[in-house]
Write a protein that holds these residues in place. Sequence first.
Motif, PDB file in Angstrom:
ATOM      1  N   GLY A 194       2.723  -5.199  -9.199  1.00 14.53           N
ATOM      2  CA  GLY A 194       1.498  -5.938  -8.896  1.00 14.53           C
ATOM      3  C   GLY A 194       0.345  -5.592  -9.797  1.00 14.53           C
ATOM      4  O   GLY A 194      -0.788  -5.999  -9.530  1.00 14.53           O
ATOM      5  N   SER A 245      -3.804  -1.173  -8.128  1.00 15.40           N
ATOM      6  CA  SER A 245      -3.068  -2.340  -7.637  1.00 15.40           C
ATOM      7  C   SER A 245      -2.352  -2.078  -6.317  1.00 15.40           C
ATOM      8  O   SER A 245      -1.961  -3.023  -5.626  1.00 15.40           O
ATOM      9  CB  SER A 245      -2.049  -2.795  -8.683  1.00 15.40           C
ATOM     10  OG  SER A 245      -0.954  -1.877  -8.750  1.00 15.40           O
ATOM     11  N   ALA A 277      -3.345  -0.987  -3.454  1.00 12.88           N
ATOM     12  CA  ALA A 277      -4.046  -1.427  -2.239  1.00 12.88           C
ATOM     13  C   ALA A 277      -3.825  -2.898  -1.938  1.00 12.88           C
ATOM     14  O   ALA A 277      -3.911  -3.316  -0.780  1.00 12.88           O
ATOM     15  CB  ALA A 277      -5.540  -1.131  -2.368  1.00 12.88           C
ATOM     16  N   SER A 278      -3.526  -3.711  -2.966  1.00 10.94           N
ATOM     17  CA  SER A 278      -3.348  -5.152  -2.746  1.00 10.94           C
ATOM     18  C   SER A 278      -1.895  -5.542  -2.496  1.00 10.94           C
ATOM     19  O   SER A 278      -1.616  -6.720  -2.268  1.00 10.94           O
ATOM     20  CB  SER A 278      -3.879  -5.915  -3.959  1.00 10.94           C
ATOM     21  OG  SER A 278      -3.172  -5.556  -5.132  1.00 10.94           O
ATOM     22  N   LEU A 279      -0.967  -4.584  -2.517  1.00 16.55           N
ATOM     23  CA  LEU A 279       0.439  -4.903  -2.323  1.00 16.55           C
ATOM     24  C   LEU A 279       0.760  -5.086  -0.836  1.00 16.55           C
ATOM     25  O   LEU A 279       0.246  -4.335   0.006  1.00 16.55           O
ATOM     26  CB  LEU A 279       1.324  -3.788  -2.884  1.00 16.55           C
ATOM     27  CG  LEU A 279       1.322  -3.595  -4.405  1.00 16.55           C
ATOM     28  CD1 LEU A 279       2.139  -2.358  -4.766  1.00 16.55           C
ATOM     29  CD2 LEU A 279       1.885  -4.824  -5.098  1.00 16.55           C
ATOM     30  N   ARG A 298       2.226  -1.786   0.573  1.00 13.01           N
ATOM     31  CA  ARG A 298       1.468  -0.620   0.111  1.00 13.01           C
ATOM     32  C   ARG A 298       1.789   0.634   0.915  1.00 13.01           C
ATOM     33  O   ARG A 298       1.819   1.738   0.367  1.00 13.01           O
ATOM     34  CB  ARG A 298      -0.027  -0.901   0.150  1.00 13.01           C
ATOM     35  CG  ARG A 298      -0.583  -1.313   1.503  1.00 13.01           C
ATOM     36  CD  ARG A 298      -2.067  -1.634   1.402  1.00 13.01           C
ATOM     37  NE  ARG A 298      -2.598  -2.134   2.664  1.00 13.01           N
ATOM     38  CZ  ARG A 298      -2.565  -3.404   3.034  1.00 13.01           C
ATOM     39  NH1 ARG A 298      -2.014  -4.295   2.219  1.00 13.01           N
ATOM     40  NH2 ARG A 298      -3.050  -3.796   4.185  1.00 13.01           N
ATOM     41  N   ALA A 356     -10.042   3.563   0.145  1.00 17.54           N
ATOM     42  CA  ALA A 356      -9.084   2.463   0.006  1.00 17.54           C
ATOM     43  C   ALA A 356      -7.846   2.677   0.861  1.00 17.54           C
ATOM     44  O   ALA A 356      -7.155   1.706   1.197  1.00 17.54           O
ATOM     45  CB  ALA A 356      -8.678   2.307  -1.461  1.00 17.54           C
TER      46      ALA A 356
END
Length: 562
Positions: free
Chosen positions: A179, A191, A193-195, A198, A258
């Motif tokens: 990602g 990246s 955190a946006s998966l 995660r 995060a």
Amino acid sequence: MIDALSPLLILLAVALPLALALAAALPAFRARALDLLPFAPLPSLAAALLATEGARVGVPELLFGVRLELRGEGRLFLGFASFLWCLAGLYARSEMRGTQRPTLFAVSWCLALAGNLGVFLAGDVVTFYTAFACLTFAAYPAIVSSGTEAAYRAGRVYMVFSVAGETALLAALMLAASGAVSLSIGGVSASIASLPQRDVVHLLLLVGFGIKAGLVPLHLWLPLAHPAAPPAASAVLSGAMVKAGLFGLMRFMPGDGALGDAWPLLLLALGLAGCFYGIAMGLTQTKPKTILAYSTVSQMSLMVALLSAGLGEGAAGAAFGALSLYALHHGLAKGALFMGAGLAPLARPGARIGFLALLALPALSVAGLPLTGGALAKLAGKMPFSGAAETLVTLSAAGTTLVMLRFLAAAGSQAGSGSERLPAARLAPMIAATLAAVALPWWLFPALSGQDLGYVLRPDNLWSAAWPVALAAAGFLVWRRAGFPAPAVPPGDILVPLTAALERLRKPWAAIHYPPFPKRRSAQLRARGMKVLLASERGLLSWSLAGPLVLAVVLFAALYRP
């Protein structure tokens, strides 16, 4: 001038150990292979001291484009690790001369060094993982270099945990990179955190790096491997190599809130529980190096707890600075203690008291005795905590003191049995590591903690450092005077019943006798199987996704349970 030389120093930091590993394997250099060890970390030490912040170098022709850079906490980790590797190399040069396989030891030493330094300098995930794997697997020959059954058992356990850790880490980095816009460590870390997966990535990172760091309950290899290795190898294993796992968590676990609240709380709980577990197990041991190994388990767990404080919103800078100072002190002091543990049986009766007094200095510094480097590291480490967590961190100093006194008593029972003077080539590196552990935190404390040295000398801080050490010392004297026996727990603790349980599960299957397969039929099947494998290989080699697909199939087969 320094700006122009910085990329060269960074490149040589990894390239020279690799070149010396190759040179040590050549017939012309084999007789002098051990003499190369102290020189291998010199470029990295120069880079840590002199190179410009943010300096970088790339080698596009290697892997996906090797990128090395010097920034942030990486400089401090690179500096103290390089210094410790230099001192341990001097020690190993004297210690390993005349042993069975000095050339193999020298080659594995240089490869592990290159991997260790590469972890601290890597600028992209491919370089990072390659260096991490090199460090992991190159350490095996050093662990088993004594050739004893205990060493080979420790090596087997180490490899099982290492393969599991490398698999988890590779899977985590592949998922994280899927990602990311680029393969840079900063880009991949951001990246995560946006998966959608995660939490899976964070769990895999915790397992992969936690095994290397010796985090409970992933620590079972460490109390076996450290005592089995020669003292010089134990010094860098405990002082520098395990820090690669801690550094990996610092680089890939996103800070500034995060992660939310759950993951920092989990790391805090695991860290504090592992800290006291390592203390309890260390008190049950009788061999000096095993006691030190469990002390490393305890201290590394405490560093993971400190890491959790840096994952909160706006807390990364202060907590990571304190964590770096703690890691530096622990690395140098524990390196000195492992070197001292190797020297203890060599001390003559007349030198016993003086040697133990020297050995007590890094031990009491690890315990946090006021005005030592360890007291400053612990003071900085307590700053991010409050409430119950701060109280537990303070109490851990009393437990660490007990473990260090237990170690000194065990080392004292061995000291005084030698017949010759302590070799200066081994004593000098131990003294240098001790002085650095005691003195360097005084120089670095203001920059890494945000407080001046006057803060250290405040009466309340001196008292906070003194009472746990004094309380533990008094308790240890009462324990020794009363003659209470300590419970005996074998090194590896829960690994022993776990191994026994697995053996009980294996026995019924081992008792099954299968009919022999016809030899002719077996040969025919092997020939047909080879044809299929070769045809499959030719097809896969033309497909760029072959490697990830094979890895995914292997992981699925290993994890899937119908």
